[in-house]
Design an enzyme around this catalytic site. Sequence first.
Site, mmCIF file in Angstrom:
data_model
loop_
_atom_site.group_PDB
_atom_site.id
_atom_site.type_symbol
_atom_site.label_atom_id
_atom_site.label_comp_id
_atom_site.label_asym_id
_atom_site.label_seq_id
_atom_site.Cartn_x
_atom_site.Cartn_y
_atom_site.Cartn_z
ATOM 1 N N GLY A 27 78.906 91.400 -0.313
ATOM 2 C CA GLY A 27 77.688 90.768 -0.886
ATOM 3 C C GLY A 27 78.083 90.978 -2.439
ATOM 4 N N SER A 28 76.885 90.941 -3.071
ATOM 5 C CA SER A 28 75.681 90.510 -3.197
ATOM 6 C C SER A 28 75.777 88.892 -2.960
ATOM 7 C CB SER A 28 74.812 91.119 -4.247
ATOM 8 O OG SER A 28 74.558 89.810 -5.336
ATOM 9 N N SER A 29 74.529 88.278 -2.802
ATOM 10 C CA SER A 29 74.611 86.819 -3.010
ATOM 11 C C SER A 29 74.851 86.311 -4.261
ATOM 12 C CB SER A 29 73.235 86.528 -2.476
ATOM 13 O OG SER A 29 72.303 86.932 -3.207
ATOM 14 N N SER B 31 77.330 86.898 -5.772
ATOM 15 C CA SER B 31 78.939 86.708 -5.568
ATOM 16 C C SER B 31 79.350 85.307 -5.628
ATOM 17 C CB SER B 31 79.432 87.498 -4.476
ATOM 18 O OG SER B 31 79.308 88.874 -4.610
#
Length: 142
Positions: free
Chosen positions: A61-63, A65
């Site tokens: 993650g995180s989105s 990334s």
Amino acid sequence: MTFEGEALTFGQARAKTLVLDEPISFWGGVDENTGRVIDTHHPQLGASVAGIILVLRCGRGSSSSSSVLAECLRNGVGPAAIVLAEPDPILALGALVAAELYGVAMPVVVLGAAAYAACAAAGVLAVEARAVGVLAVVQVLG
């Protein structure tokens, strides 16, 4: 040795490998201007992902990334390819965005356990993924 896997994105690469001991988040974990691992808690702190085939079990993650990976690719400091043991839609999205917005194609491939282990032990790989969702070919070169 040659292995088949699932292509999450398309592209071709031939390069040395960097095997990450732990998952990484590109968001806060990789500098988008240098391609260096900047996560102070990561075992490969300071290593460069630029121009190599990044071998890691999965992302972390995180989105966000996906946006950092796309920027690494735009800046010419991203990996040449990513080889995974588990599918990671966030890393795949970053590569797809870079291909669409910047014209930079980077294959992301998922391999089975035995193939992943062989590639993680290799020093050089070649990756060919012709299209998303089809079989990709990963060849151990050294």
